[in-house]
Motif scaffolding. Structure first.
Motif, PDB file in Angstrom:
ATOM      1  N   GLY A   1       0.813  -1.207   0.000  1.00  0.00           N
ATOM      2  CA  GLY A   1       0.000   0.000   0.000  1.00  0.00           C
ATOM      3  C   GLY A   1       0.845   1.255   0.000  1.00  0.00           C
TER       4      GLY A   1
ATOM      5  N   ALA B   1      -2.044  -2.675   3.383  1.00  0.00           N
ATOM      6  CA  ALA B   1      -3.367  -2.115   3.120  1.00  0.00           C
ATOM      7  C   ALA B   1      -4.445  -3.086   3.598  1.00  0.00           C
ATOM      8  CB  ALA B   1      -3.539  -1.826   1.633  1.00  0.00           C
TER       9      ALA B   1
ATOM     10  N   ASN C   1      -8.901  -3.509   3.925  1.00  0.00           N
ATOM     11  CA  ASN C   1     -10.212  -2.951   3.589  1.00  0.00           C
ATOM     12  C   ASN C   1     -11.188  -3.247   4.726  1.00  0.00           C
ATOM     13  OD1 ASN C   1     -10.966  -5.641   3.248  1.00  0.00           O
ATOM     14  ND2 ASN C   1     -10.972  -5.543   1.021  1.00  0.00           N
TER      15      ASN C   1
ATOM     16  N   HIS D   1      -8.476   0.973   2.982  1.00  0.00           N
ATOM     17  CA  HIS D   1      -9.160   1.156   1.707  1.00  0.00           C
ATOM     18  C   HIS D   1     -10.491   1.860   1.950  1.00  0.00           C
ATOM     19  CE1 HIS D   1      -9.949   0.210  -2.515  1.00  0.00           C
ATOM     20  NE2 HIS D   1     -11.194  -0.074  -2.154  1.00  0.00           N
TER      21      HIS D   1
ATOM     22  N   ASP E   1     -13.897   2.406   0.697  1.00  0.00           N
ATOM     23  CA  ASP E   1     -14.711   1.685  -0.280  1.00  0.00           C
ATOM     24  C   ASP E   1     -15.513   2.609  -1.185  1.00  0.00           C
ATOM     25  OD1 ASP E   1     -13.778  -0.734   0.525  1.00  0.00           O
ATOM     26  OD2 ASP E   1     -15.523  -1.284   1.729  1.00  0.00           O
TER      27      ASP E   1
ATOM     28  N   ASN F   1      -6.598   3.678  -1.275  1.00  0.00           N
ATOM     29  CA  ASN F   1      -5.974   3.213  -0.048  1.00  0.00           C
ATOM     30  C   ASN F   1      -5.347   4.429   0.621  1.00  0.00           C
ATOM     31  OD1 ASN F   1      -6.436   0.311  -0.330  1.00  0.00           O
ATOM     32  ND2 ASN F   1      -5.084   0.474  -2.100  1.00  0.00           N
TER      33      ASN F   1
END
Length: 436
Positions: A140, A152, A154, A299, A301, A306
Motif C-alpha cells: 500500500g 493495506a 479494507n 481502503h 470503499d 488506499n
C-alpha cells in the motif's frame, strides 16, 4: 503516557486575565483540574510548554475517556485517582456524551441545576490508526516521509480481524492485488482497550457501519458476511462479544495497547491514535518516538483509494461540516450533542476518523486558589483553537474545521452571537446557579 495503573498528572499552565495574573504573581499560581482521554494526553502535555508558569497551572490525569466523562458529570475527582481532590473543571473524551448523560446532568437532581449547563466542543480531529507488529510485507501507500509500503486493509479485513473471524494473515486479503497476505500460517493477536475508551468508540462507530454477519445483495451482487458479530458504537470493546476470542488480549490505556503490541513475539494488530505510533505521523510525540510502530493504510470503499492515517486525511474524512445554529446546519446550538461532527463511514479520506471533545461548564465558582476560573478556561480554549495548530500537527492531529472555531468563539468564548451560551454569562450564572 503510562497506563492508568500509574496515573500521570500533567501540569498545564494557563493564561489568565490581567487581574488573575497579578494575583498569581503574589501567591501560589491558581490551578484547574481535568482529565480523561489518553488519546489527547501527549498533546495536552505539549500545550503545557506554551503557557508561562507564573500565570497558573492545571492538572490533567490520563485515565481514559469514560473515567473523564464520569469525573466531570459527577464532579468527582476520585475518578482520576483515589487520592485526588478538588473541583473537576474540564474533561476530554474521544467518545461524545450520550443524550441520556446530557439529560441526566441537566434535569432536576443533576449537577447542571446548580453548576450551570455543560458545554461539549470538538477539540481536535484525529484518525484512529491500525498498528501492526510482525506483519507481512505491504504493497500500500507509504506514510509521508517514508519509502516503506504500508499493509493495506479494507473493511472486510477490519471486520474479520476485529470480530475474530480472521485469525491468521493467511486469511486476510490484500485489497491492492486481491491476494492473501501470507501463504503460510501467521496467527494474529488482537490487542484491544480494556478500559472505557473513546478510541474504542471511534473504531466501533466505523465497524458498526461496515460489518455484517449475514450475506446480502448489493447492486445485484451477493456480498458475503464479513464479521462474526454485530458491532455497535461503544467505549467498551470487550462488551461487543458474548465471549472475547481467546486470540484477543486486553490492555489499559493507549500506552498499554502500544506496550502490549511491542511485547508480542508473533503477529499483532491493535488500534491507537497517531501520537502513540511513529514519527512519520506524529513527529513531536514522545510516545510515537519511543514506540515506532508500523500502521496500516485503509481502503476507502467509496473513493476506491488506499489511504494513510494522516491528520490531513482525517480532516478530508470529516469533510465540509458546519456547527449547529448556522444556515447550513439548523440544529439547536444549545444542545451539546449537536456539536460533534459525524464521520463514521466517510466517502473520502481515512475511513476511521472523528473528533475528540473537551467538556467544560458554563458557570464556575472561584476555587482552587483561582479567583478567575471562568476566565482561565476561556483563555485556555482561545489559545488552543487559535495558536496551537503546530502542536496538534506534531502529535498527528488537526485543528477542528474553521466553521466550528468561528462558532465556538462567537457562542462560548464570547457572546457576539447573542445566544447567551458563553462561559461565565452573568444572565445564566446567577442566583441558585452558582457554578462548579
Amino acid at each position: 503516557m503510562k497506563s492508568s495503573k500509574r496515573k500521570i498528572c500533567q501540569a498545564i499552565t494557563l493564561v489568565i486575565s490581567a487581574l488573575g495574573a497579578s494575583v498569581a504573581m503574589a501567591q501560589t499560581p491558581p490551578s484547574l483540574l481535568g482529565g480523561g482521554s489518553s488519546l489527547v494526553a501527549p498533546t495536552i502535555g505539549s500545550e503545557i510548554s506554551v503557557f508561562p508558569a507564573a500565570d497558573g497551572t492545571a492538572t490533567y490525569y490520563s485515565v481514559g475517556s469514560g473515567a473523564g466523562q464520569s469525573a466531570f458529570l459527577n464532579n468527582q475527582p476520585s475518578f482520576f485517582g483515589s487520592t485526588v481532590t478538588g473541583t473537576v473543571d474540564f474533561a476530554n473524551s474521544d467518545a461524545p456524551l450520550s443524550t441520556s448523560q446530557i439529560s441526566a446532568y441537566t434535569s432536576t437532581g443533576g449537577l447542571g441545576v446548580t453548576n450551570g449547563p455543560l458545554i461539549q466542543l470538538p477539540y481536535i480531529v484525529t484518525p484512529i490508526t491500525i498498528p501492526l507488529v510482525n506483519a507481512p510485507t505491504g504493497t500500500g501507500p507509504a506514510l509521508p516521509g517514508s519509502t516503506t509500503p504500508t499493509v493495506a486493509l479494507n473493511d472486510d479485513d477490519l471486520c474479520g480481524i476485529f470480530s475474530g473471524k480472521l485469525t491468521d494473515w493467511n486469511q486476510v486479503t490484500n485489497p491492492v492485488n486481491g491476494s492473501l497476505y501470507s501463504t503460510t500460517s501467521k496467527p494474529i493477536t488482537v490487542v484491544y482497550r480494556a478500559d472505557k475508551s473513546g478510541t474504542s468508540d471511534l473504531l466501533t462507530a466505523h465497524l458498526a457501519q461496515v460489518c455484517h454477519t449475514t450475506p446480502f445483495v448489493r447492486n445485484g451482487v451477493t456480498v458475503s458476511a464479513n464479521s462474526n458479530i454485530t458491532f455497535t458504537e461503544s467505549q467498551n470493546f470487550g462488551g461487543e462479544f458474548t465471549t472475547v476470542p481467546s486470540t484477543f488480549k486486553s490492555a489499559t490505556g493507549s500506552s498499554g495497547v502500544a506496550a502490549s503490541l511491542l511485547a508480542l513475539s508473533g503477529a499483532g494488530v491493535g488500534y491507537l491514535s497517531p501520537d502513540y505510533t511513529n514519527t512519520f505521523l506524529a513527529p513531536s510525540s514522545a510516545p510515537a518516538k519511543a514506540n515506532n510502530l508500523s500502521v496500516a493504510s485503509l481502503h476507502n470503499d467509496f473513493s476506491g483509494a488506499n489511504v494513510t492515517p494522516t491528520y490531513a486525511n482525517a480532516t478530508a474524512a470529516i469533510g465540509t461540516v458546519y456547527p449547529p445554529g448556522t444556515t447550513q446546519n439548523q440544529n439547536d446550538p444549545t444542545d451539546p450533542s449537536q456539536w460533534v461532527p459525524n464521520a463514521s463511514n466517510p466517502t473520502v479520506g481515512y475511513p476511521i476518523s472523528g473528533t475528540s471533545q473537551i467538556i467544560v461548564s458554563q458557570c464556575y465558582q472561584n476555587h482552587n486558589n483561582n479567583p478567575t476560573v471562568a476566565n482561565s478556561v476561556i483563555d485556555f480554549l482561545n489559545l488552543h483553537y487559535t495558536s496551537n495548530a503546530s502542536i496538534l500537527h506534531g502529535n498527528g492531529f488537526d485543528s477542528v474545521p474553521s466553521s466550528f472555531i468561528t462558532a465556538i468563539q462567537a457562542d462560548f468564548l464570547g457572546n457576539s452571537s447573542g445566544l447567551g451560551l458563553d462561559i461565565g454569562d452573568t444572565s445564566v450564572c446567577t442566583g441558585t446557579t452558582v457554578g462548579r
